[in-house]
Design a protein around this motif. Structure first.
Motif, mmCIF file in Angstrom:
data_model
loop_
_atom_site.group_PDB
_atom_site.id
_atom_site.type_symbol
_atom_site.label_atom_id
_atom_site.label_comp_id
_atom_site.label_asym_id
_atom_site.label_seq_id
_atom_site.Cartn_x
_atom_site.Cartn_y
_atom_site.Cartn_z
ATOM 1 N N GLN A 185 96.853 55.600 98.934
ATOM 2 C CA GLN A 185 97.045 55.960 97.526
ATOM 3 C C GLN A 185 98.316 56.768 97.339
ATOM 4 N N LEU A 186 98.898 56.660 96.145
ATOM 5 C CA LEU A 186 100.045 57.461 95.765
ATOM 6 C C LEU A 186 99.894 57.825 94.295
ATOM 7 N N SER A 187 100.577 58.876 93.882
ATOM 8 C CA SER A 187 100.487 59.319 92.486
ATOM 9 C C SER A 187 101.303 58.382 91.602
ATOM 10 N N ASP A 188 100.923 58.331 90.313
ATOM 11 C CA ASP A 188 101.648 57.453 89.393
ATOM 12 C C ASP A 188 103.078 57.947 89.179
ATOM 13 N N SER A 189 103.330 59.261 89.323
ATOM 14 C CA SER A 189 104.691 59.756 89.160
ATOM 15 C C SER A 189 105.604 59.241 90.278
ATOM 16 N N GLU A 190 105.070 59.143 91.539
ATOM 17 C CA GLU A 190 105.872 58.591 92.645
ATOM 18 C C GLU A 190 106.232 57.143 92.355
ATOM 19 N N PHE A 191 105.270 56.378 91.838
ATOM 20 C CA PHE A 191 105.527 54.966 91.568
ATOM 21 C C PHE A 191 106.541 54.811 90.431
ATOM 22 N N ARG A 192 106.434 55.632 89.389
ATOM 23 C CA ARG A 192 107.303 55.476 88.223
ATOM 24 C C ARG A 192 108.748 55.851 88.531
ATOM 25 N N ARG A 193 108.981 56.697 89.549
ATOM 26 C CA ARG A 193 110.364 57.044 89.902
ATOM 27 C C ARG A 193 111.131 55.833 90.403
ATOM 28 N N PHE A 219 112.222 47.193 89.941
ATOM 29 C CA PHE A 219 111.643 48.162 90.878
ATOM 30 C C PHE A 219 112.579 48.311 92.074
ATOM 31 N N ALA A 220 112.866 49.547 92.434
ATOM 32 C CA ALA A 220 113.858 49.824 93.486
ATOM 33 C C ALA A 220 113.200 49.796 94.869
ATOM 34 N N ASP A 221 113.910 49.186 95.839
ATOM 35 C CA ASP A 221 113.427 49.221 97.225
ATOM 36 C C ASP A 221 114.008 50.464 97.915
ATOM 37 N N THR A 222 113.854 50.526 99.228
ATOM 38 C CA THR A 222 114.313 51.713 99.954
ATOM 39 C C THR A 222 115.829 51.853 99.931
ATOM 40 N N GLN A 223 116.571 50.745 99.705
ATOM 41 C CA GLN A 223 118.031 50.788 99.645
ATOM 42 C C GLN A 223 118.553 51.088 98.243
ATOM 43 N N GLY A 224 117.627 51.189 97.275
ATOM 44 C CA GLY A 224 118.048 51.454 95.904
ATOM 45 C C GLY A 224 118.372 50.199 95.117
ATOM 46 N N SER A 274 101.453 42.216 95.604
ATOM 47 C CA SER A 274 100.431 43.189 95.948
ATOM 48 C C SER A 274 99.293 43.121 94.955
ATOM 49 N N LEU A 275 98.181 43.700 95.376
ATOM 50 C CA LEU A 275 97.064 43.994 94.491
ATOM 51 C C LEU A 275 97.076 45.499 94.242
ATOM 52 N N TRP A 276 96.725 45.920 93.001
ATOM 53 C CA TRP A 276 96.755 47.341 92.722
ATOM 54 C C TRP A 276 95.565 47.746 91.865
ATOM 55 N N GLU A 277 95.171 49.006 92.043
ATOM 56 C CA GLU A 277 94.134 49.631 91.232
ATOM 57 C C GLU A 277 94.671 50.981 90.761
ATOM 58 N N TYR A 278 94.476 51.249 89.454
ATOM 59 C CA TYR A 278 95.004 52.480 88.880
ATOM 60 C C TYR A 278 93.831 53.305 88.349
ATOM 61 N N ASP A 279 93.622 54.482 88.974
ATOM 62 C CA ASP A 279 92.604 55.423 88.525
ATOM 63 C C ASP A 279 93.245 56.278 87.418
ATOM 64 N N MET A 280 92.961 55.924 86.146
ATOM 65 C CA MET A 280 93.675 56.537 85.030
ATOM 66 C C MET A 280 93.335 58.017 84.846
ATOM 67 N N PRO A 281 92.070 58.442 84.924
ATOM 68 C CA PRO A 281 91.814 59.886 84.739
ATOM 69 C C PRO A 281 92.475 60.758 85.801
ATOM 70 N N ASN A 282 92.564 60.254 87.074
ATOM 71 C CA ASN A 282 93.119 61.047 88.174
ATOM 72 C C ASN A 282 94.583 60.745 88.448
ATOM 73 N N HIS A 283 95.156 59.765 87.723
ATOM 74 C CA HIS A 283 96.575 59.402 87.870
ATOM 75 C C HIS A 283 96.906 59.031 89.322
ATOM 76 N N ARG A 284 96.028 58.225 89.920
ATOM 77 C CA ARG A 284 96.250 57.777 91.295
ATOM 78 C C ARG A 284 96.325 56.257 91.302
ATOM 79 N N LEU A 285 97.259 55.735 92.154
ATOM 80 C CA LEU A 285 97.504 54.308 92.257
ATOM 81 C C LEU A 285 97.293 53.863 93.693
ATOM 82 N N ARG A 286 96.523 52.796 93.872
ATOM 83 C CA ARG A 286 96.266 52.239 95.205
ATOM 84 C C ARG A 286 96.855 50.841 95.263
#
Length: 830
Positions: A502-510, A541-546, A475-487
């Motif tokens: 977009q998703l929040s960085d907390s969702e990605f880090r889980r 990084f975990a997929d949908t099956q864990g 994938s390609l990704w962009e991280y908006d650091m002040p707003n904590h958003r990841l695309r």
């Protein structure tokens, strides 16, 4: 290449008028005025320079005149000093009067005149014993007191007259209570007025002027004209006439310096000798500084370093000029004002008389004349400026009319370009009656058509590039650091079940494995703090099956905050590295196999060593039996061969033993049974074991042990082996008649056992290799036997006993090896 700031059309037309018409006219007028001003300035400068030279010559002449006056006064003092010296010498050699003056003798052994009888004061230091005081000398010198009184009364510069003898006798006029001023043990020949007159400093035996010093008699800062008094070639003493700085200041203050200046006196070594009050403010000095005479009478106190012209930054150049020329004038910054300093040399003493004058006062009239000339020139220039202001105003109105005719079509062209800039590629053309501007409108429409075609081509190229990137990465990704958003764009969203957009960085880090999350967050933190511009992290990084998959995330900062420089946008890619991680695991397994092979090699080495030891012991035993049968002198050659066999066999046996021991430690470290060990007892045993070999080698062993009991936690046999090995090395690598020291050093928690020698030493570059096995630092082919394993075994034993092994060595000086072990406190021994 920098470009000039753009200007408006009206300004451009106005500048064209200025360059083409106005500037040539101004240049002509300016040239005429410049010719006048240059001619006027040349005449003015010549007159001003003449006035300046006249002022400087007047200043120099005033200083030279006053210098001659001071020189004459000092010459009179020198003449009086010679007269006083000659009469003193005659008095000392004449017949002493019968009556000895009444003097007092203090408890400290000082003979002095207790009261003022109108004559001089007498002080005989206890540096000469009271019974050795020369009372006849005192009586002879009493005859000179009328002369001393007359000289002091008739010369205003003279503060006091004195005679000081080799045996610390002081005869000084006017009288003062010397017992309070002088120390009882005053050693007169050590003072400058005395040693400056001796044969070493005054070969001609003439009058010598001293530097400015603080008078022990309490008269303040003064200088002396001194002359030696000889009896044959023996220096009987020194006469002197003191001149106080206050007296010199009065003389200097009377110097008539023009333009309100003042005069000052400087010694031949550039020390300020006399400085009036105006000079104290300019130089930031206090001439008569407060000083403790209780300290001064015990040592000579000269002018402080601040009074040295060559030590002060503002007068360093002046000091150099005075040293290079006997007279001159120079500008100096004093008191934040430019001052002119003229100087000349006093011929009598080599001192320098300086006259300091405010430069503004000297050149006030000259500068006023120069200012008047300048005002005339300024009036001419002002008239020219007023004329051209009116002419320029007329031209400026004409420029406004011309620019108005051009601004309307140009504004229309600017509007067309603005519409093209926002994506309207075919704007409405502007109307103009000027052919060139009309052509610019058509060209602008053509540019819009070409940009429309180029934009469509760019969009297609961008779409293809994104397809290539998505096929090469997860994938390609962009991280908006002040707003904590990841695309995230690409196949990662589908594969790992991430939400689109977009998703929040907390969702990605889980989804990141908990063990890998700190390392990834640390990289983000370093980027956010500006410590690095690139981001790189590996994590599962975990997929949908864990199920976890290894990803390599790389990126860099694309956008910063312009004010703070903090990163705002971080962009990069995700790459699947599961296959690489599997390869790493396989490599790790191969490494473990290699380690197992190394252990097998060690076991093989141990087995071979055991097998070699059996026949080696047989060789050693038979060689010893054969050597016992070779006591006859006829078999001396065979005995020598057998000695060589025995020596080689023992060496080889020791080598095999150390190899076996080292190999066993490498395969499976020994479990030592640590116990309390009496260090002093163990070190005495080791010293006794090597004492015979130390004597045979012609060395000296020194055993230094503490008186109190000292115990450590160690294994006795291994600790003894370490000390014997270190002592053996100290004997082998020592020099003939060398020394070996065995001692201890203690600290609250440890005891250090040291073996020092005065041997060959070890180069600093080789010291790191000392504890490596089979390393003898280039002495493998020397006559010194060794295996290169002993120190590595000692290091292993030290570690097993929770200790340390170290060294300090200097080539050609010797070496110090030590083992440091935990110390047992007295409470732990009970």
């Amino acid at each position: 290449m920098p470009t000039s700031k753009p200007i408006g059309l009206r300004q451009w037309i106005w500048r064209a008028f200025v360059r083409s018409a106005l500037i040539p006219l101004v240049l002509v007028e300016t040239a005429l005025i410049a010719i006048y001003l240059l001619t006027n300035n040349a005449i003015r400068d010549a007159q001003v320079e003449h006035l300046r030279e006249t002022a400087l010559n007047d200043l120099q002449a005033a200083v030279s005149l006053e210098s001659r006056l001071i020189s004459e006064q000092l010459s009179q003092v020198s003449s009086l000093t010679q007269l006083y010296r000659n009469l003193t010498a005659q008095a000392l050699q004449g017949v002493a009067p019968g009556q000895v003056p009444e003097l007092a003798l203090s408890d400290e052994g000082v003979r002095y005149s207790p009261s003022d009888d109108g004559g001089a004061a007498v002080f005989y230091s206890n540096a000469t014993a009271p019974e050795r005081h020369d009372l006849q000398k005192i009586a002879r010198l009493r005859q000179l007191e009328p002369l001393m009184k007359e000289i002091e009364a008739r010369n205003p510069l003279v503060a006091s007259l004195y005679f000081n003898s080799w045996d610390s006798f002081n005869h000084i006029y006017p009288w003062f209570f010397t017992l309070d001023q002088y120390p009882a043990d005053m050693d007169i020949p050590k003072y400058n007025f005395y040693y400056l007159a001796d044969a070493k400093h005054n070969l001609s035996r003439g009058v010598v002027w001293t530097d400015v010093y603080l008078d022990p008699a309490g008269h303040g800062w003064m200088m002396s004209a001194t002359a030696p008094v000889y009896r044959g070639d023996f220096l009987e003493g020194v006469v002197g006439i003191d001149i106080t700085v206050s007296g010199i200041l009065e003389q200097i203050g009377q110097v008539q310096v023009p333009w309100g200046g003042y005069a000052m006196l400087v010694s031949d070594d550039l020390s300020i000798m006399a400085l009036p009050e105006p000079g104290e403010a300019d130089f930031g000095l206090a001439e008569l500084t407060e000083h403790s005479y209780l300290d001064a009478i015990r040592r000579e106190v000269f002018k402080p370093e601040d009074f040295q012209l060559d030590r002060r930054p503002e007068t360093a150049e002046l000091a150099a000029a005075i040293s290079g020329a006997s007279s001159g004038v120079q500008q100096v910054m004093l008191g934040s004002r430019p001052q002119l300093v003229a100087w000349t040399t006093v011929a009598q003493t080599g001192w320098h008389l300086l006259a300091v004058v405010d430069e503004a006062a000297v050149f006030r009239q000259t500068n006023a004349l120069a200012s008047r000339y300048q005002q005339i020139g300024y009036l001419l220039i002002a008239g020219l400026v007023l004329f051209y202001i009116g002419f320029f105003a007329l031209m400026w109105l004409r420029a406004r009319q011309l620019s108005g005719a051009l601004l309307t079509p140009i504004a229309g062209i600017s509007r067309m370009l603005g519409e093209i800039g926002v994506g309207r590629w075919q704007p409405q053309p502007a109307e103009s009656q000027i052919r060139e501007l009309d052509e610019m409108c058509r060209h602008t429409q053509d540019i819009g058509s070409r940009l429309a075609y180029s934009e469509s081509e760019r969009w297609e190229a961008q779409r293809r590039l994104e397809l290539v990137l998505e096929s090469a990465t997860e994938s390609l990704w962009e991280y908006d650091m002040p707003n904590h958003r990841l695309r995230i764009r690409g196949g990662m969203g589908t594969r790992f079940g991430l939400p689109s957009g977009q998703l929040s960085d907390s969702e990605f880090r889980r989804r990141i494995h908990p063990d890998d999350l700190p390392q990834a967050l640390a990289q983000i933190e370093r980027v956010s703090r500006g410590l690095q511009q690139r981001y790189e992290a590996e994590y599962r990084f975990a997929d949908t099956q864990g199920h976890y998959h290894w990803l390599l995330s790389r990126g860099r900062v694309l956008e910063h905050d312009p004010d703070t420089g903090v990163a705002k946008i971080l962009a990069g890619t995700h790459v699947d590295i599961d296959a690489l991680k599997r390869v790493e695991e396989e490599l790790r397994a191969a490494t473990l196999q290699a380690q197992a092979a190394s252990e097998a090699k060690g076991r093989l080495l141990s087995g071979i060593s055991h097998e070699l030891r059996t026949p080696l012991n047989a060789i050693l035993g038979f060689a010893q039996l054969m050597r016992m049968d070779c006591d006859d002198e006829s078999q001396s050659e065979a005995a020598e061969y057998l000695d060589e066999i025995l020596l080689a066999s023992r060496h080889l046996n020791q080598l095999l033993g150390e190899i076996l021991e080292w190999s066993s430690l490498q395969n499976e470290p020994a479990q030592l049974e640590l116990q309390a060990v009496d260090v002093c007892k163990l070190m005495r045993e080791c010293a006794e074991l090597v004492s015979l070999e130390v004597q045979q080698r012609g060395l000296h062993l020194q055993l230094q042990l503490p008186d109190e009991p000292l115990q450590v936690l160690a294994e006795p046999r291994r600790l003894r082996q370490v000390l014997l090995n270190l002592l053996s090395n100290a004997m082998k690598y020592n020099v003939p008649d060398g020394h070996i020291s065995l001692r201890t050093e203690t600290s609250p928690g440890h005891v250090r056992l040291l073996v020092e020698d005065t041997g060959l030493g070890i180069e600093p570059a080789q010291q790191a290799q000392v504890f490596e096995p089979f390393q003898r630092l280039g002495r493998e082919n020397s006559m010194i036997q060794g295996t290169g394993i002993g120190l590595s075994l000692c290091l292993e034993f030290a570690r097993l006993m929770n200790g340390q092994l170290g060294l300090h060595s200097e080539p050609g000086v010797g070496s110090r090896f030590w083992i440091e072990l935990p110390r047992l406190a007295p409470a732990a021994l009970q």
